[in-house]
Enzyme design. Sequence first.
Site, mmCIF file in Angstrom:
data_model
loop_
_atom_site.group_PDB
_atom_site.id
_atom_site.type_symbol
_atom_site.label_atom_id
_atom_site.label_comp_id
_atom_site.label_asym_id
_atom_site.label_seq_id
_atom_site.Cartn_x
_atom_site.Cartn_y
_atom_site.Cartn_z
ATOM 1 N N GLY A 169 -17.780 69.013 26.202
ATOM 2 C CA GLY A 169 -16.775 69.918 25.655
ATOM 3 C C GLY A 169 -16.690 69.807 24.147
ATOM 4 N N ARG A 204 -21.979 67.916 31.270
ATOM 5 C CA ARG A 204 -21.217 68.920 30.512
ATOM 6 C C ARG A 204 -20.518 68.261 29.321
ATOM 7 N NH1 ARG A 204 -15.462 69.761 29.157
ATOM 8 N NH2 ARG A 204 -15.290 71.974 28.681
ATOM 9 N N THR A 232 -7.341 70.346 22.081
ATOM 10 C CA THR A 232 -7.439 70.169 23.533
ATOM 11 C C THR A 232 -7.436 71.539 24.172
ATOM 12 O OG1 THR A 232 -6.429 69.164 25.484
ATOM 13 C CG2 THR A 232 -4.931 69.951 23.786
ATOM 14 N N THR A 248 -7.418 65.502 27.872
ATOM 15 C CA THR A 248 -7.861 65.171 26.528
ATOM 16 C C THR A 248 -6.698 64.627 25.708
ATOM 17 O OG1 THR A 248 -9.502 66.923 26.626
ATOM 18 C CG2 THR A 248 -8.952 66.074 24.434
#
Lengths: 175, 134
Positions: B31, B29, B52, B1
């Site tokens: 995040g 998925r 992150t 990230t």
Amino acid sequence: MSGAVDWALALHGGAGTILREHLSPEDETRYRAGLEVALAAGRAVLEAGGTALDAVEETVTALEENPVFNAGKGSVLTAEGAVEMDAAIMDGASLDAGAVIGLRRVRNPVRLARQVMEHSPHVMLAWQGAEDFARHMGAETMALEWFVTGHRSTQLAEARAANVVSLDHSDGKYG
Amino acid sequence: TVGAVARDRNGNLAAATSTGGMTNKQPGRVGDAPLIGAGTYASNRSCAVSATGHGEMFIRLTVARDIAAMMEYQGLDLAAATYRKVHEELPRIDGAGGVIAVGAEGAPVLSFNSEGMYRAAQCEGAAPIIAIFE
């Protein structure tokens, strides 16, 4: 605002499962150079009197373009061996925000997130809808091969063999 | 990230975050990075934050907005708010990772509770900081 304030910029590039102690000098040089290039991109905007919004977009775009970081080119691979990229951007002055989820072909997800913010009535677009919006906006797209690096392919093979899902910034494993 | 936060000469703040997610993740998925308030947030009333780490934990704690809220409602400064979130609350649920943040004045705050963090920062008139933190 009565007068100009000092600008400030920070960036992160959680850059791999490799801890510093395991980095070769060559790899460390590559990572540091990537951070420096991205910092310079944002700094150039701010030094010229540009906006914080432009600065974060340019900084993140530079990171997306560098294959050592987990975003854009060099993104990690899903269990299917694809890339699925997410991005968001937010303007602190207006509280406007834009986000995209699950992109598979858009070269610079952060630029598309800004377009969602500025050119759609929505905050977030996902998967096929985001790809359709990208096409409508004329966003640049690339073939899967452009995003995939040898390092990420190796990571996926190792993760599959160990049956784990792994973060991009440490040796921590979460299954 | 990857991500960035900035303050410009007009005092405006902004944040951006971009990610490929987690290696070998289940397709679909999502995040924290694209979720406004979890991994990305900016308000001129408080701060700009990009995160992150293990996204599920950052989502559950609405990390980015919560740092801003602590500043707005409790009067905490940026360093104290990020420290509380990253070093006190995230570890309680095994949340690994960190944030970068910048407020209306002063230097950016780089806060993390796990290893291998790649960071860079600069303020006007100061030398750049480029580091790989253990």
